[in-house]
Design an enzyme around this catalytic site. Structure first.
Site, PDB file in Angstrom:
ATOM      1  N   GLY A   1       0.807  -1.219   0.000  1.00 42.28           N
ATOM      2  CA  GLY A   1       0.000   0.000   0.000  1.00 42.28           C
ATOM      3  C   GLY A   1       0.836   1.264   0.000  1.00 42.28           C
TER       4      GLY A   1
ATOM      5  N   GLU B   1       3.811  -2.580  13.250  1.00 46.01           N
ATOM      6  CA  GLU B   1       2.634  -2.709  12.380  1.00 46.01           C
ATOM      7  C   GLU B   1       1.342  -2.914  13.171  1.00 46.01           C
ATOM      8  OE1 GLU B   1       2.744  -1.613   9.626  1.00 46.01           O
ATOM      9  OE2 GLU B   1       4.832  -1.792   8.982  1.00 46.01           O
TER      10      GLU B   1
ATOM     11  N   GLU C   1       6.577   4.018   4.927  1.00 45.48           N
ATOM     12  CA  GLU C   1       6.762   5.139   5.856  1.00 45.48           C
ATOM     13  C   GLU C   1       8.171   5.720   5.900  1.00 45.48           C
ATOM     14  OE1 GLU C   1       6.198   1.867   6.783  1.00 45.48           O
ATOM     15  OE2 GLU C   1       7.406   1.352   8.534  1.00 45.48           O
TER      16      GLU C   1
ATOM     17  N   HIS D   1      -1.949   5.890   8.558  1.00 43.06           N
ATOM     18  CA  HIS D   1      -1.059   4.788   8.951  1.00 43.06           C
ATOM     19  C   HIS D   1       0.418   5.156   8.748  1.00 43.06           C
ATOM     20  CE1 HIS D   1      -0.083   0.403   9.363  1.00 43.06           C
ATOM     21  NE2 HIS D   1       0.933   0.753   8.595  1.00 43.06           N
ATOM     22  N   GLU D   2       0.748   5.599   7.562  1.00 40.43           N
ATOM     23  CA  GLU D   2       2.160   5.902   7.277  1.00 40.43           C
ATOM     24  C   GLU D   2       2.634   7.091   8.105  1.00 40.43           C
ATOM     25  OE1 GLU D   2       3.429   3.512   5.793  1.00 40.43           O
ATOM     26  OE2 GLU D   2       1.574   2.696   4.943  1.00 40.43           O
TER      27      GLU D   2
HETATM   28  N1  TRP Z   1       5.807  -0.720   6.288  1.00 42.53           N
HETATM   29  C1  TRP Z   1       4.836  -0.721   5.224  1.00 42.53           C
HETATM   30  C2  TRP Z   1       3.514  -0.433   5.898  1.00 42.53           C
HETATM   31  O1  TRP Z   1       3.274   0.650   6.300  1.00 42.53           O
HETATM   32  C3  TRP Z   1       4.790  -2.040   4.522  1.00 42.53           C
HETATM   33  C4  TRP Z   1       5.477  -2.151   3.207  1.00 42.53           C
HETATM   34  C5  TRP Z   1       5.453  -1.280   2.194  1.00 42.53           C
HETATM   35  C6  TRP Z   1       6.217  -3.254   2.734  1.00 42.53           C
HETATM   36  N2  TRP Z   1       6.125  -1.785   1.141  1.00 42.53           N
HETATM   37  C7  TRP Z   1       6.603  -2.986   1.439  1.00 42.53           C
HETATM   38  C8  TRP Z   1       6.584  -4.458   3.290  1.00 42.53           C
HETATM   39  C9  TRP Z   1       7.334  -3.879   0.674  1.00 42.53           C
HETATM   40  C10 TRP Z   1       7.318  -5.359   2.537  1.00 42.53           C
HETATM   41  C11 TRP Z   1       7.687  -5.068   1.243  1.00 42.53           C
HETATM   42  O2  TRP Z   1       2.724  -1.260   6.176  1.00 42.53           O
HETATM   43 ZN    ZN Z   2       2.754  -0.125   8.420  1.00 44.56          ZN
END
Ligand code: TRP
Ligand code: ZN
Length: 876
Positions: free
Chosen positions: A266, A325, A269, A302-303
């Site tokens: 999605g 998370e 961050e 979220h981010e």
């Molecule tokens: N940390 C991201 C979130 O806010 C998750 C994420 C984004 C991610 N891109 C990714 C995890 C690629 C693994 C691979 O949820």
């Molecule tokens: Zn996250």
């Protein structure tokens, strides 16, 4: 793809890093096929890691190494060793400057981790272990460093971004330009980001509660510049909310968001430079539906919230992923609940948890919120780590209360600011701030599986005592045969005959949270003048299944009267579930199907109830999905599920026609679009009515959908009408509408994705043949995860009917596509295969066919580590 056979990493093997990196200077010269990366690392022996000077091990994958120097001296290639997974360099002093030059190929990087090109734009994705695809580095979250980044690029990439503040820009002698960024906060490499492209941006500002002015920018390709306003509004709301609810302010002078079309998840961050999947940030009323408006608000939140829960305080190792998370999903869910309807948000989240997370918890990849081992960490960005992890944090919130929880989060942020910590540290902060003992509660982090509560009760009318007995159990999961009892907060109320909550003690409390801690436990209530009806697990206070022998009448009563809106909805779901269960049995016995008249009448009274939030009514009118029914079943009988649900939906539509039409007409206004909760609620109910009406396949319904399709002034109404037409039996109308919709929106990536998904997930339209045709469509791109999710994912995850065709062709198709995709993007391949990993839950022939398809993936040749882990664990 890695050459070595994937190996397993264990939490119990965690060791602190041998070396620390005090500062990281990066220098990029961007070129599509040969980007030059120079990194200068100030390295120091970690005093906590013991004696001696072991070799320095750096992670590195698919890199072309050019040179290694230490303190300005070139290290000859004979001195260091290139390993399949990195580099080993001998060390003879406790502190030194290491300089590495290497080359990478962003253009051919289809895995979308590391540095890659998306529609001509350079961008990065480093979580979890993508930084090692950029340069050699100790790529683990407990190595935190201050980054300075210089990006050099030709003039056609005027926008060059990285984390932190811009400190310098200029031109190189050969006419390229450069920009240097400095991030004052030490961070792990997974939070690094770089963007380079021909981008436009919108700009705004936000003044924090302490009076600091922050510049806010959202970057996109020029054609999408008109789709940034909603994300900007959402961002400002999120910043205000985190100050109000958690006392957390933003810390840099600038916050940037970039929209990217090719993205595995999605959004991400990265410190000060969040990168978003375009679908999760871009919206306008003409092109985005209400649910995408709401999804954007929650993901932007979220981010943003990760800036504290993830960045300022990060994870020690990837087993602790839920630390950031689970907590951040809980934070974004509360944010969305505060901005919109709390009950509806809760219903949506719980529906998802019950179908998808419960299925994961019962499947071959079942793992605890804090896993003990993994082969490929990307496979553990799961519903269990995210959504169940959020439920675990929510339970702590329930146990401590709002104030206690805030004391705990304050202590957590204060104690661990700038550190990389564990789930244990989070729980300890909650305990210390509140003087409580969460020893038993910790099992939620270590034990997998969904607990089941069997509840029975007894009322003694002589002395007015009521006893509620709760038995808990948890099914075995891979590697965990026996489970110890969980500490479960069970929120309940007791309804009297008038529908109100009875007082539970002398002070008049009407709702309590029972502390279920034993395998079997009885809770006694006294002074009850009548036999109560229990309302159990209010607000879904724990991620468990509750069994209680409710009668139809009792469920109807709860549906009408429960003070807890979530449980009113849930009572309706239980009722529908019972009715669908009966229909499945009748189908198997080849009897005539007949829908329980009480269910019809219950739905009618919900539909006629003007006091309820229309969004809640829309939720209450929705039958449990086929996926939910499958999850609840001991063995999945796909044919019976499909037949029962199809019959029930048609019977409801037929019986409620008049009420559905009246409700539709009442809500069909032409007031201008606004993504406000109240308007979204009305549109959701109106469009739920339209969808039901079209199930009748009658001409009137068709006309209604056609008029709405022709006149809709926003995407919510337009897409709902299109979906109604597609699912109505009239193929000619559906064909024409699909064609004109495509003609109108073909330039808009997000709308085309919606158009794909609507077809592939339709039981009527999304036949395997049509899905294959969609893959031949010029707008389809196997290298783009959104397209894959829309077309193949829509078919495999949201088209229960066609995916489960008895000849097994749906399973075979998913296997073929998985194999093809694994060569391009292992992370996406490992997700795409999931629908065919649950073969054990299907009895008989269908299960066999599914297993055969899965086996064909295994036998297809060398798999990526990602796909190998999922397939091998699912075949045992
Ligand atoms: N940390 C991201 C979130 O806010 C998750 C994420 C984004 C991610 N891109 C990714 C995890 C690629 C693994 C691979 O949820
Ligand atoms: Zn996250």
């Amino acid at each position: 793809m890695k050459d070595a056979q994937p190996s397993t990493v264990y939490l119990k093997d965690y060791r602190v890093p041998d070396y620390l990196v005090d500062s990281t200077h990066l220098h990029f010269e961007l070129q599509p096929k040969a980007t030059l990366v120079k990194s200068q690392l100030k390295i120091r022996r970690n005093p906590d890691a013991g004696e001696g000077l072991p070799p320095l091990l750096l992670d590195g994958v698919e890199l072309e190494l050019l040179s290694v120097s230490i303190d300005g001296q070139l290290v000859p290639a004979s001195r260091y060793r290139e390993l399949p997974e990195g580099l080993s360099i001998p060390v003879d002093k406790p502190a030194f400057v290491l300089e590495i030059h290497n080359r990478i190929n962003p253009e051919d990087n289809t895995s979308l981790e590391g540095l890659y090109l998306s529609n001509g734009m350079y961008c990065t994705q480093c979580e979890a272990e993508g930084f090692r695809k950029i340069t050699y580095y100790p790529d683990r979250p407990d190595v935190m460093s201050k980054f300075t980044t210089t990006i050099v690029a030709p003039r056609q990439y005027p926008v060059l971004l990285s984390n932190g503040n811009e400190i310098e820009r200029g031109a190189t002698e050969d006419g390229r330009q450069f920009v240097t960024w400095e991030d004052p906060f030490a961070k792990p490499a997974y939070l690094f980001a770089l963007v380079g492209g021909d981008l436009q941006h919108v700009e705004d500002s936000y003044t924090t509660s302490s009076g600091r002015k922050v510049k806010l920018q959202i970057f996109t390709e020029a054609k999408n510049i008109g789709k940034c306003d909603h994300a900007m509004r959402s961002l400002k709301k999120a910043m205000r909310w985190d100050e109000a609810v958690y006392g957390r302010e933003y810390d840099l002078d600038i916050f940037m968001v970039v929209a990217v079309d090719h993205f595995n998840m999605g959004a991400m961050e990265n410190k000060g430079l969040n990168i978003f999947n375009s679908a999760c940030v871009l919206a306008s009323p003409e092109t985005a539906t209400d649910s995408s408006f709401q999804r954007i608000e929650s993901i932007v939140g979220h981010e943003y919230f990760h800036n504290w829960s993830g960045n300022r305080v990060t994870c020690r190792d990837w087993f602790q992923l839920s630390l950031k998370e689970g907590f951040t999903v809980f934070r974004d869910a509360e944010f969305s609940a505060d901005m919109n309807s709390r009950a509806v948000k809760r219903i949506e989240d719980v529906s998802m948890l019950r179908t998808a997370q419960f299925a994961e918890d019962a499947g071959p990849m079942s793992h605890p919120v804090r896993p003990d081992s993994y082969m490929e960490i990307s496979n553990f960005y799961t519903l269990t780590v995210y959504e169940k992890g959020a439920e675990v944090v929510r339970m702590i919130h329930t146990l401590l209360g709002t104030e206690g929880f805030r004391k705990g989060s304050d202590l957590y942020f204060e104690r661990h600011d700038g550190q990389a910590v564990t789930c244990e540290d989070f729980v300890v902060a909650m305990e210390d701030a509140n003087g409580v003992d969460l020893t038993q509660f910790r099992r939620w982090y270590s034990q997998a599986g969904t607990p089941v509560l069997e509840v029975t009760d007894a009322y003694d009318e002589v002395n007015g005592n009521y006893a509620l007995t709760v038995k808990q159990s948890c099914p075995p999961t891979p590697g965990q045969e026996e489970k110890l009892p969980f500490h479960i907060p069970l929120a309940i109320g007791l309804l009297g005959a008038d529908g109100g909550d009875l007082p539970l003690d002398t002070s008049g409390t009407r709702q309590v949270v029972l502390q279920v801690t034993e395998a079997e436990q009885t809770f006694n209530f006294s002074g009850l003048l009548e036999k109560p009806l229990p309302s159990l697990l209010r607000g879904f206070s724990a991620p468990v299944k509750v069994r209680y022998g409710y009668s139809t009448e009792q469920l109807l009563f709860l549906m009408r009267n429960d003070a807890d809106e979530f449980n009113r909805w849930d009572a309706g779901q239980r009722l529908a579930f019972m009715a669908l269960e009966q229909l499945q049995q009748a189908y198997r016995r080849e009897e005539t199907l007949k829908l329980q008249p009480q269910l019809v009448e219950a739905y009618r009274s919900v539909l006629q109830n003007r006091d309820l939030d229309p969004a809640l009514v829309a939720k209450m009118l929705a039958l449990p999905s086929e996926q939910t029914l499958a999850e609840e079943a001991e063995k999945i009988d796909a044919e019976a599920i499909i037949a029962a649900r199809r019959f029930a939906r048609a019977a409801l539509a037929e019986a409620l026609k008049g009420d559905l039409l009246a409700c539709y007409q009442r809500l069909h206004t032409d007031k201008p679009y606004s993504p406000e909760a109240a308007d979204i609620a009305e549109r959701s109910l109106k469009n739920a009515c339209l969808a039901y009406l079209c199930v009748t396949e009658e001409d009137d319904a068709l006309a209604l959908a056609q008029v709405q399709f022709d006149s809709a002034a926003n995407m919510t109404d337009s897409a709902a009408a299109l979906s109604a037409l597609v699912n109505h039996g009239d193929t000619a109308s559906a064909d024409a509408a699909l064609e004109s919709f495509y003609q109108r929106w073909q330039q808009d990536t997000q709308v085309v994705e919606l158009w794909f998904g609507l077809q592939s997930s339709s039981a009527k339209r999304g036949t395997l043949e049509n899905v294959r045709a969609l893959m031949q469509h010029p707008a389809f791109e196997l290298k783009n995860p959104n397209k894959v999710r829309a077309v193949i994912g829509g078919f495999a995850n949201r088209n229960f009917t066609q995916f489960h065709r008895v000849d097994g062709s749906g399973f075979k198709f998913v296997a073929e596509q998985t194999i093809a995709l694994d060569k391009l993007n292992p992370q996406i391949a490992a997700r795409l295969v999931l629908p065919i990993t649950r073969w054990k839950k299907y009895g008989g022939d269908l299960g066999e066919k599914m297993k055969t398809a899965l086996q064909s993936v295994m036998d297809s040749g060398k798999l990526s580590a990602d796909l190998y882990e999922v397939v091998s664990k699912s075949l045992v």
